[in-house]
Design an enzyme around this catalytic site. Sequence first.
Site, mmCIF file in Angstrom:
data_model
loop_
_atom_site.group_PDB
_atom_site.id
_atom_site.type_symbol
_atom_site.label_atom_id
_atom_site.label_comp_id
_atom_site.label_asym_id
_atom_site.label_seq_id
_atom_site.Cartn_x
_atom_site.Cartn_y
_atom_site.Cartn_z
ATOM 1 N N CYS A 29 0.795 -1.230 0.000
ATOM 2 C CA CYS A 29 0.000 0.000 0.000
ATOM 3 C C CYS A 29 0.827 1.279 0.000
ATOM 4 C CB CYS A 29 -0.950 -0.001 1.194
ATOM 5 S SG CYS A 29 -1.897 -1.522 1.333
ATOM 6 N N LYS A 39 -10.466 7.144 2.346
ATOM 7 C CA LYS A 39 -10.681 5.826 1.748
ATOM 8 C C LYS A 39 -12.151 5.397 1.722
ATOM 9 C CE LYS A 39 -6.055 3.848 2.089
ATOM 10 N NZ LYS A 39 -5.303 5.055 2.463
ATOM 11 N N GLU A 52 -2.429 4.326 13.968
ATOM 12 C CA GLU A 52 -2.235 5.626 13.316
ATOM 13 C C GLU A 52 -2.755 6.764 14.193
ATOM 14 O OE1 GLU A 52 -2.521 7.760 8.945
ATOM 15 O OE2 GLU A 52 -3.830 6.052 9.358
ATOM 16 N N HIS A 112 -3.685 7.456 6.513
ATOM 17 C CA HIS A 112 -3.786 6.198 5.775
ATOM 18 C C HIS A 112 -5.167 5.585 5.992
ATOM 19 C CE1 HIS A 112 -2.351 2.788 3.592
ATOM 20 N NE2 HIS A 112 -2.451 1.960 4.619
ATOM 21 N N HIS A 125 -9.772 1.404 -0.743
ATOM 22 C CA HIS A 125 -8.320 1.274 -0.600
ATOM 23 C C HIS A 125 -7.785 0.777 -1.927
ATOM 24 C CE1 HIS A 125 -4.391 0.753 0.688
ATOM 25 N NE2 HIS A 125 -4.559 0.128 1.847
ATOM 26 N N PHE A 184 1.786 -3.335 4.362
ATOM 27 C CA PHE A 184 2.194 -4.631 4.880
ATOM 28 C C PHE A 184 3.720 -4.689 4.947
ATOM 29 C CE2 PHE A 184 -1.579 -7.649 3.733
ATOM 30 C CZ PHE A 184 -2.382 -6.948 4.623
#
Length: 390
Positions: free
Chosen positions: A156, A310, A292, A281, A315, A376
């Site tokens: 991502c 998002k 976050e 994010h 996403h 990830f």
Amino acid sequence: MITFSAAGMVSALGNNLDEIAQNLQANTAPGLVPDRDGWLQQGECWVGRVTGELPEIPPQMARYNSRNNRLLLAALAQIRPQVDEVIARFGNERVAVILGTSTSGLDEGDRMVSGTHAGNPPAAYRYGQQELGDPSRFLSDYLQLFGPALTISTACSSSARAIITGKRLIESGIVDAAIVGGADSLSRMPVNGFNSLESLSNTRCKPFSAERNGITIGEAGALILLTQQPGNVQLLGVGESSDAWHMSAPHPEGVGAIRAIEMALHEAKLTAQEIGYINMHGTATRLNDEIEAKVVNQLFGETVPCSSTKHLTGHTLGAAGACEAVLCYLLLSQGLPLPAQDFTNAHQDLTLAPCGLLGAPQPFIKPIILSNSFAFGGNNASLIFGVSHD
């Protein structure tokens, strides 16, 4: 200084920047819909689709014919005059193509192997369509460029890191301009993969809500032309890190995310208090939003306005960083209101560390934006954008 000379994008928010800006302000996403095409092997899910008709790949380039590359063509069409001007000015050896993706032509490969092409295998199918290097190879060939061309795939954070790489190539003198961004098209593999991780939402995703239960996967293509020519929106600072804590979970203290943000602030010569908005994010998974929020609280307290977008784009995986960079470009160049976090059908999770989550759109006070992309494997990237005062 590195500037945005042009930007183009297609996503669930719209098929061009005018549509995207309008829908961003209206808090609506025409392409975010319940899945009815079998992306999820068992049951229904929501996906973010590009609804417009995409350009065709030229027949002589049929080996590149994937939806991923057609998404890139749609974004390229929006910036083609500026790209052509840069190529004419600097030469086709002095323009780089740096892209991010996580699926490339995976959907075409899946349909070929699984036989879901309705008994009519595509004559132009080539294995290379699903190679991660295919998008940059295609765009470089399409534009007849001979400068550096590479694809970054760090989940991502891929296209955020493509932006960082393009910036560094220009600053090093290797090139004079860089076409950066990314694309990811819908594919059964990531949809079912996130579902197997119990990280796929069964409704439209709800970042930072008490009811959040996973991501909504979207598709998109986004391209940005970076140069050192005068421009309204500048890339002020970048940061990247790898905490390598876990294959799919963020570090519990967010140490890698903090390092990336602090690196970007240092390069931009800014303090946390000078940031006017944070595009988080904000994937709507339990762990991402928790960590976050903790990171933003630690570095910025509760005073800097922030939200995730998002719930409007889905996403978009490898394209997410570039998509959100284009949204930041629109906010800065058009002076749009800062987007609110949507809690219309959910409740804000008050157990999260308090940060400046926007409950309603708000005008800019300080035109400087931080955008985060956390991936990830602990791949973290942070970008800071601002408006030129020249």
